[in-house]
Design a protein around this motif. Sequence first.
Motif, PDB file in Angstrom:
ATOM      1  N   ILE A   1       0.838  -1.205   0.000  1.00  0.00           N
ATOM      2  CA  ILE A   1       0.000   0.000   0.000  1.00  0.00           C
ATOM      3  C   ILE A   1       0.873   1.254   0.000  1.00  0.00           C
ATOM      4  O   ILE A   1       0.611   2.205  -0.739  1.00  0.00           O
ATOM      5  N   TYR A   2       1.910   1.260   0.814  1.00  0.00           N
ATOM      6  CA  TYR A   2       2.806   2.413   0.874  1.00  0.00           C
ATOM      7  C   TYR A   2       3.509   2.645  -0.465  1.00  0.00           C
ATOM      8  O   TYR A   2       3.625   3.782  -0.924  1.00  0.00           O
TER       9      TYR A   2
ATOM     10  N   THR B   1       3.002   6.073  -3.308  1.00  0.00           N
ATOM     11  CA  THR B   1       3.994   7.014  -3.804  1.00  0.00           C
ATOM     12  C   THR B   1       3.641   7.505  -5.206  1.00  0.00           C
ATOM     13  O   THR B   1       4.088   8.569  -5.611  1.00  0.00           O
ATOM     14  N   PHE B   2       2.835   6.744  -5.939  1.00  0.00           N
ATOM     15  CA  PHE B   2       2.404   7.144  -7.275  1.00  0.00           C
ATOM     16  C   PHE B   2       1.097   7.936  -7.233  1.00  0.00           C
ATOM     17  O   PHE B   2       0.958   8.934  -7.907  1.00  0.00           O
TER      18      PHE B   2
ATOM     19  N   LEU C   1      -4.661   1.714 -11.560  1.00  0.00           N
ATOM     20  CA  LEU C   1      -4.075   0.458 -11.102  1.00  0.00           C
ATOM     21  C   LEU C   1      -3.523   0.604  -9.685  1.00  0.00           C
ATOM     22  O   LEU C   1      -3.769  -0.241  -8.823  1.00  0.00           O
ATOM     23  N   TYR C   2      -2.808   1.693  -9.434  1.00  0.00           N
ATOM     24  CA  TYR C   2      -2.208   1.887  -8.114  1.00  0.00           C
ATOM     25  C   TYR C   2      -3.273   2.137  -7.042  1.00  0.00           C
ATOM     26  O   TYR C   2      -3.149   1.641  -5.916  1.00  0.00           O
TER      27      TYR C   2
END
Length: 124
Positions: free
Chosen positions: A27-28, A32-33, A96-97
């Motif tokens: 998750i982290y 970032t994205f 997606l992220y």
Amino acid sequence: MLLDFWYSERCTKHTKLIVSVITCAIIYYCSTFEKLSPAFTLFSLAIGVSIHVLRKISIKIATGTPYLTLYKILFAVFSIFTFAILVFLLPTTNKLYTAIQALGFVALGLFVVSIYESRQKRFE
């Protein structure tokens, strides 16, 4: 099914901790994205908690009743359908992220509630 393993005696506290930490790391990394909004995060956690509650209800239903099969089908459909709706409502940039983060928070909601419920009581 993976939930059967998660709730079994074979899945130790150590394994549950490692899976939870890896989920948090994923998750982290995805955050970032693109960060998942708090509303989607809370909705994802609520889905995870509801999966746990529905599983506990299905365990309480007697195994010989014809409703058990129907309930298991509804349980699977509910889980997939609510997550699909969540992914559909996510913003289109870096979907997606954010979808991976949402799935991670669904898992964390399930993990935290199931681990808390099976913990040893300090005072009785």
